[in-house]
Design an enzyme around this catalytic site. Sequence first.
Site, PDB file in Angstrom:
ATOM      1  N   GLU A 118       0.823  -1.212   0.000  1.00  0.00           N
ATOM      2  CA  GLU A 118       0.000   0.000   0.000  1.00  0.00           C
ATOM      3  C   GLU A 118       0.862   1.270   0.000  1.00  0.00           C
ATOM      4  O   GLU A 118       0.601   2.230   0.737  1.00  0.00           O
ATOM      5  CB  GLU A 118      -0.966  -0.007   1.190  1.00  0.00           C
ATOM      6  N   GLU A 265      -5.169  -9.060   0.480  1.00  0.00           N
ATOM      7  CA  GLU A 265      -5.624  -9.011   1.871  1.00  0.00           C
ATOM      8  C   GLU A 265      -7.136  -8.841   1.906  1.00  0.00           C
ATOM      9  O   GLU A 265      -7.681  -7.977   1.226  1.00  0.00           O
ATOM     10  CB  GLU A 265      -4.993  -7.845   2.644  1.00  0.00           C
TER      11      GLU A 265
END
Length: 496
Positions: A118, A265
Amino acid sequence: MGLLLLLLFAVLSSSVVTADEGAFIGVNIGTALSDMPNPTQVVQLLKAQQIRHVRLYDADRAMLLALAKTGIRVTVSVPNNELLGVGQSNATAANWVARNVVAHYPATNITAIAVGSEILTVLPNAAPVLVSAMTYLHSALLASNLDKQIKVSTPLSSSIILDSFPPSQAFFNRSWDPVLVPMLKFLQQTGSYLMLNVYPYYDYMQSNNVIPLDYALFRPLPPNKEAVDSNTLLHYTNVFDAVIDAAYFAMAYLNITNVPIVVTESGWPSKGDVSEPGATIDNANTYNSNLIRHVLNNTGTPKHPGVAVSTYLYELYNEDLRPGSVSEKNWGLFDANGVPIYIMRLTGSGSVLANDTTNQTYCVARDGADQKMLQAALDWACGQGKVDCSAMLQGQPCYEPDTVAAHATYAFDTYYHENGMGPGTCDFNGVASITTTNPSHGTCLYAGSKNGTFINGTTVQSTNSTSGSSLGVNGGVFSSSLISGALVLLISLIFL
């Protein structure tokens, strides 16, 4: 006839669709535990749960050595704090690949490199070197002839998708175009995939009750409660699919239409503080159980039905050392001792995460299975499968309910446990599946219930023999004509 029976047995016991043939479920392995299991213990848990895909947040040497020769597919990661070095130097990237990939491959089945995590939202200052890092790593793989076996990508937060509903109007945050456009072209050119982190929990919590809990948890919705994309008229029954399709539409907006998505995720916390009422064991169990079924059924999304969306669950262990709220520490499926935080409500998932650590799993007739195929498999189990089916005779404990599905479940579960719950022992040509829900009822106790099973109306202890020996052979429960009929039916299906 002996050859035909062997062929029939092979068909009945080897029809499990593996993760390699479609979507798969993997797990993330975080290490922020005060009592982190050693790598050998971690691998033992992975094997016990039949988890065949893992994502590491680094490239820990001890962990990679423990995973060697297991066949488990591994995604290794360049940690965020190493990204600048790799992204600024081709030599540093080549050294990283040599040390963390080439030194372990192929004994350790490394299949992907996740470059950071991220970065655009967590470490935006490093974003300018993200694509160069990916390019340098791929070049190093190419030099080692590993570029076809090992893909390079980077996990993105779904929060970079703006106006995500309706999905057809979604687009990426335009301020990141200088990074996203070359990144997506890199993924396209190298045959890689977009790594996306998808968290319906946060969407639900931040929506101020606009998003219904059932919609976030994959619970069934009445048609009038489904979300409809007014542009495409596609119906959405859960947040997960809507986010995935929003990403597909956002890529299409940038003229990228052939890059698949892998969810790196997704999960749901099992515990929270007073400000996190959605973080409960029941919600976590519901979300993860439904997610696993949704993925492994190859359902796809409304925009791309049947297209696999493989997903890594977040995460294997509760991480008590993670900073932040209570929920941040409670996303795990297991505690540090390998004890399940909750027993997942799974059917139809094969054996992935269907086994709790006490091996209390059961083999049942699959919902909606063809009745003729169920009857044929039942006949085989009580005949050539050598299952003692006398408990299902009229007047015996497992006669009621007198249905093919109920009787097949008893026979399948007995066969499954008599054969050590081994791979392929709960399939029966696709009409059986593994569950953690005990199908025992009344005085009819199933082989996996620990209390024993019934033989001719008497409770005895069940065994988990790996040799395939039965608790007792009852050749008279089902007629030879039925068995022969089932044999003809299944063999005819083989050669159609």
